[in-house]
Design a protein around this motif. Structure first.
Motif, PDB file in Angstrom:
ATOM      1  N   VAL A 213      41.748  50.001  40.411  1.00 59.20           N
ATOM      2  CA  VAL A 213      41.262  49.053  39.409  1.00 59.20           C
ATOM      3  C   VAL A 213      40.344  49.754  38.410  1.00 59.20           C
ATOM      4  O   VAL A 213      40.363  49.447  37.209  1.00 59.20           O
ATOM      5  N   PHE A 214      39.570  50.728  38.874  1.00 59.06           N
ATOM      6  CA  PHE A 214      38.695  51.492  37.984  1.00 59.06           C
ATOM      7  C   PHE A 214      39.523  52.239  36.930  1.00 59.06           C
ATOM      8  O   PHE A 214      39.209  52.218  35.738  1.00 59.06           O
ATOM      9  N   TYR A 215      40.592  52.887  37.371  1.00 61.93           N
ATOM     10  CA  TYR A 215      41.450  53.635  36.444  1.00 61.93           C
ATOM     11  C   TYR A 215      42.090  52.701  35.416  1.00 61.93           C
ATOM     12  O   TYR A 215      42.119  52.994  34.214  1.00 61.93           O
ATOM     13  N   LEU A 216      42.598  51.566  35.887  1.00 61.37           N
ATOM     14  CA  LEU A 216      43.216  50.608  34.971  1.00 61.37           C
ATOM     15  C   LEU A 216      42.191  50.058  33.983  1.00 61.37           C
ATOM     16  O   LEU A 216      42.505  49.836  32.807  1.00 61.37           O
ATOM     17  N   GLY A 217      40.971  49.845  34.463  1.00 60.45           N
ATOM     18  CA  GLY A 217      39.928  49.326  33.585  1.00 60.45           C
ATOM     19  C   GLY A 217      39.559  50.301  32.485  1.00 60.45           C
ATOM     20  O   GLY A 217      39.409  49.910  31.320  1.00 60.45           O
ATOM     21  N   MET A 312      33.920  45.730  32.205  1.00 59.96           N
ATOM     22  CA  MET A 312      34.148  44.297  32.033  1.00 59.96           C
ATOM     23  C   MET A 312      33.425  43.781  30.794  1.00 59.96           C
ATOM     24  O   MET A 312      33.947  42.925  30.070  1.00 59.96           O
ATOM     25  N   TYR A 313      32.214  44.303  30.547  1.00 57.58           N
ATOM     26  CA  TYR A 313      31.505  43.864  29.345  1.00 57.58           C
ATOM     27  C   TYR A 313      32.278  44.244  28.090  1.00 57.58           C
ATOM     28  O   TYR A 313      32.462  43.424  27.185  1.00 57.58           O
ATOM     29  N   PRO A 335      36.932  38.999  40.220  1.00 57.52           N
ATOM     30  CA  PRO A 335      38.315  38.639  40.530  1.00 57.52           C
ATOM     31  C   PRO A 335      39.129  38.261  39.293  1.00 57.52           C
ATOM     32  O   PRO A 335      40.326  38.552  39.228  1.00 57.52           O
ATOM     33  N   TYR A 336      38.495  37.632  38.302  1.00 58.44           N
ATOM     34  CA  TYR A 336      39.200  37.339  37.059  1.00 58.44           C
ATOM     35  C   TYR A 336      39.648  38.637  36.393  1.00 58.44           C
ATOM     36  O   TYR A 336      40.800  38.770  35.959  1.00 58.44           O
ATOM     37  N   TYR A 337      38.732  39.591  36.317  1.00 61.74           N
ATOM     38  CA  TYR A 337      39.022  40.878  35.686  1.00 61.74           C
ATOM     39  C   TYR A 337      40.152  41.614  36.402  1.00 61.74           C
ATOM     40  O   TYR A 337      41.050  42.182  35.775  1.00 61.74           O
ATOM     41  N   VAL A 338      40.137  41.604  37.734  1.00 64.82           N
ATOM     42  CA  VAL A 338      41.181  42.288  38.514  1.00 64.82           C
ATOM     43  C   VAL A 338      42.541  41.670  38.241  1.00 64.82           C
ATOM     44  O   VAL A 338      43.533  42.378  38.007  1.00 64.82           O
ATOM     45  N   MET A 339      42.612  40.350  38.268  1.00 65.58           N
ATOM     46  CA  MET A 339      43.888  39.694  37.995  1.00 65.58           C
ATOM     47  C   MET A 339      44.321  39.906  36.549  1.00 65.58           C
ATOM     48  O   MET A 339      45.519  39.939  36.254  1.00 65.58           O
ATOM     49  N   ASP A 340      43.366  40.096  35.666  1.00 64.31           N
ATOM     50  CA  ASP A 340      43.675  40.311  34.252  1.00 64.31           C
ATOM     51  C   ASP A 340      44.297  41.689  34.016  1.00 64.31           C
ATOM     52  O   ASP A 340      45.324  41.819  33.363  1.00 64.31           O
ATOM     53  N   VAL A 341      43.663  42.749  34.567  1.00 67.78           N
ATOM     54  CA  VAL A 341      44.129  44.109  34.275  1.00 67.78           C
ATOM     55  C   VAL A 341      45.202  44.590  35.244  1.00 67.78           C
ATOM     56  O   VAL A 341      45.947  45.520  34.927  1.00 67.78           O
TER      57      VAL A 341
END
Length: 597
Positions: A213-217, A312-313, A335-341
């Motif tokens: 998730v860090f890499y995708l973010g 996220m910011y 959890p919103y951010y994870v489902m988003d990216v």
């Protein structure tokens, strides 16, 4: 009131559009199934947990790596994984200085407190307070720990269960009992070995999901350079080098470093769950190796959490999710951010949510195992017959796990109505953690401290911290405390929003007394200081007839300054005769004295 439009916003919640796939559910089920299988293996197939030594300490022959992984997992709960990035999103990156506090905590724990516990080899760390002071202090400390744990565990369960409910549409009341029953099951039948190895498995899941998730973010916000520039523009780095000594300011370097050092010492350095794992390895050298791995692992997790909060910011800088009502509070942003990216990658959201929920299960299993040791050793054993068998003891410990686990599960449905997560956690820790850490500091660092001083210091600190915390919560509910959150915006939304921007200012006439405005980071350290100061003053007036303290009860950092007369004092002054048999003498001098006795 600053409104952008009077037109009501449409239903644009992405969380309702991106849900778990069958592959996500499969990974999630596999994770919980493996945890249960580990418990079955250690409960029925391996050496059965039929003795207290096997059940609580794993036979004292555990390996360093799984113990270190267990320490990381049990102190990286779903609360930390979800509330940490959310805190950075809302208040800035000063949160990262917790890494410095964790490093200091690891050094102090390994060289100040650990040597005493490792030498005495006590099943309950709070038995030390009985030996050093008296049984009243031990019961007082154990009661505080049991109370805090029973109140904290529901938060540990609630936060990741809420994340799972948001990602899947499953009702919170359905998923909570299921995961709690699984956790209670493998903790009950498998003992410490099951807890340690499930923690190891769950730590791997946490690490893998966080890395992905860090890499995708990073990719989703255009790289590290753009992340830094946008974070600076959004004031998320304004306080990163703020060395102000103003105790009422929420986030300063001193607040995070000093406050978290005391907080982590109370939940790691002198806690039953950590010491129980140190005693499960063969020697103090192995225990210190486990602490080193723990320190590195948690620092990595906190660093990733800080950067994830900034990611996220940057991603939602121009269209805040709370102002646009896509989520109800910032604790739900991860959890919103994870489902988003990652929602379009089958399995990854499932792995992440499984990792977060596993972190909560890890903390729950650890504390349940710890609670069984404390309740049995400190509250039940004095009333049990002397001829009780090891098998009966093991069964009693398992029954305690079931009962306390059930209580924590039921309290989850109360926690959801108690407001913000992170301030709530630190408030509970401040009330109990300060007095507890202060008692151990009095015992190990101040040979002149006595039982009367410890009792007055502990109770005085408990009253002081309770007054400070409950006063703070009262004024917070009344809206009389300053809001230190950073600015948010809805200017970049692709739809019209009727949003009211928060007002962060409070007039000087409305501000309550400074004691009730102190940053929650300082709660534990202030409680510790009050315990020590009151304890030393009372001890100074009442210790005239106290016998010298045996050096085995004093930390090595202080022991070297004790006079030779006190170092030669035989351990006749220990309050618990049974503990004398457990003390091993490492020096020829002490061994000679013991034989003469």
């Amino acid at each position: 009131m600053d409104t952008l439009s009077t037109t009501p916003p449409p239903d644009y919640g992405k969380m309702s559009q991106v849900m778990f796939s069958w592959f996500d559910f499969t990974l999630f089920a596999i994770m919980l199934g493996l945890s249960a299988l580990i418990g079955i293996y250690y409960g029925f197939c391996s050496n059965k947990q039929d003795t207290a030594n096997e059940y609580l300490l794993g036979g004292k022959n555990m390996k360093v790596f799984p113990v270190a992984m267990s320490l990381i997992a049990s102190h990286t709960s779903g609360v930390a994984l979800l509330s940490g990035p959310a805190d950075v999103y809302k208040f800035g990156a000063t949160y990262w200085w917790m890494c410095v506090a964790i490093t200091i905590n690891s050094i102090i724990s390994a060289y100040v407190f650990m040597p005493v516990f490792m030498k005495l080899q006590l099943t309950s760390t709070y038995e030390y307070l009985n030996i050093r002071f008296d049984n009243k202090i031990r019961i007082f400390a154990s009661f505080l720990v049991v109370l805090y744990t029973l109140l904290y565990n529901p938060i540990v369960i609630y936060v990741p269960a809420l994340a799972f409910a948001q990602a899947t549409g499953t009702h919170l009341y359905v998923i909570t009992p299921i995961v709690c029953v699984i956790c209670i099951f493998y903790t009950t039948i498998g003992g410490l070995k099951a807890v340690v190895w499930t923690d190891t498995l769950q730590t791997m899941a946490i690490a893998g999901s966080m890395a992905a998730v860090f890499y995708l973010g990073i990719s989703s916000v255009g790289g590290l350079t753009h992340l830094w520039e946008k974070s600076v523009d959004g004031h998320r780095l304004d306080d990163f080098l703020d060395f102000s000594i103003n105790l009422t300011k929420r986030n300063t370097v001193w607040a995070v470093v000093i406050g978290n050092t005391a907080h982590w010492l109370s939940i790691f350095g002198v806690s039953q769950s950590s010491i129980q794992r140190f005693l499960a390895v063969p020697s103090i050298t192995h225990a210190r190796q486990a602490v080193l791995i723990f320190c590195i692992g948690v620092v990595i997790v906190k660093t990733l959490s800080t950067i994830t909060g900034l990611i996220m910011y940057v991603k939602y800088a121009d269209c805040d999710l709370v102002l646009t009502k896509q989520i109800s509070k910032h604790d739900q942003i991860v959890p919103y951010y994870v489902m988003d990216v990652a929602g379009n990658i089958p399995g990854l959201p499932g792995l992440f949510i499984a990792g977060v929920l596993s972190a909560g299960l890890s903390t729950l299993s650890t504390t349940l195992n710890t609670l069984s040791a404390i309740i049995y050793c400190d509250f039940l054993s004095p009333f049990l017959p002397a001829n009780i068998t090891e098998k009966q003891t093991s069964n009693i410990l398992k029954i305690i796990v079931v009962i306390t686990g059930t209580i924590c599960t039921l309290l989850v449905f109360v926690v959801e109505h108690m407001g913000g997560v992170q301030p709530l956690v630190f408030s509970l820790a401040g009330i109990t953690g300060g007095p507890l850490l202060g008692l151990f500091c009095l015992g190990m660092l101040f040979p002149k401290a006595n039982a009367k001083g410890a009792l007055f210091g502990g109770t005085g600190s408990l009253l002081f911290c309770s007054c400070m915390v409950f006063g703070n919560k009262y004024y917070e509910r009344m809206g009389m405390l300053e809001d230190f959150s950073k600015p948010f915006s809805t200017e970049g939304c692709e739809f019209y929003v009727n949003a009211t921007l928060p007002n962060n200012t409070v007039s000087s006439e409305e501000k309550p007394f400074a004691l009730f405005r102190i940053s929650f980071w300082y709660y534990t350290v202030l409680g510790t200081v009050v315990t020590i100061l009151v304890g030393l003053v009372v001890s100074w007036f009442t210790n005239k007839d106290d016998p010298p303290v045996h050096p085995d009860l004093i930390s090595p950092v202080v022991r070297r300054w004790m006079s030779n007369e006190k170092r030669r004092t035989p351990p006749d002054y220990l309050n618990v005769e049974r503990a004398l048999e457990m003390v091993t003498y490492n020096s020829k001098e002490d061994e000679t004295v013991a034989k003469e006795r």
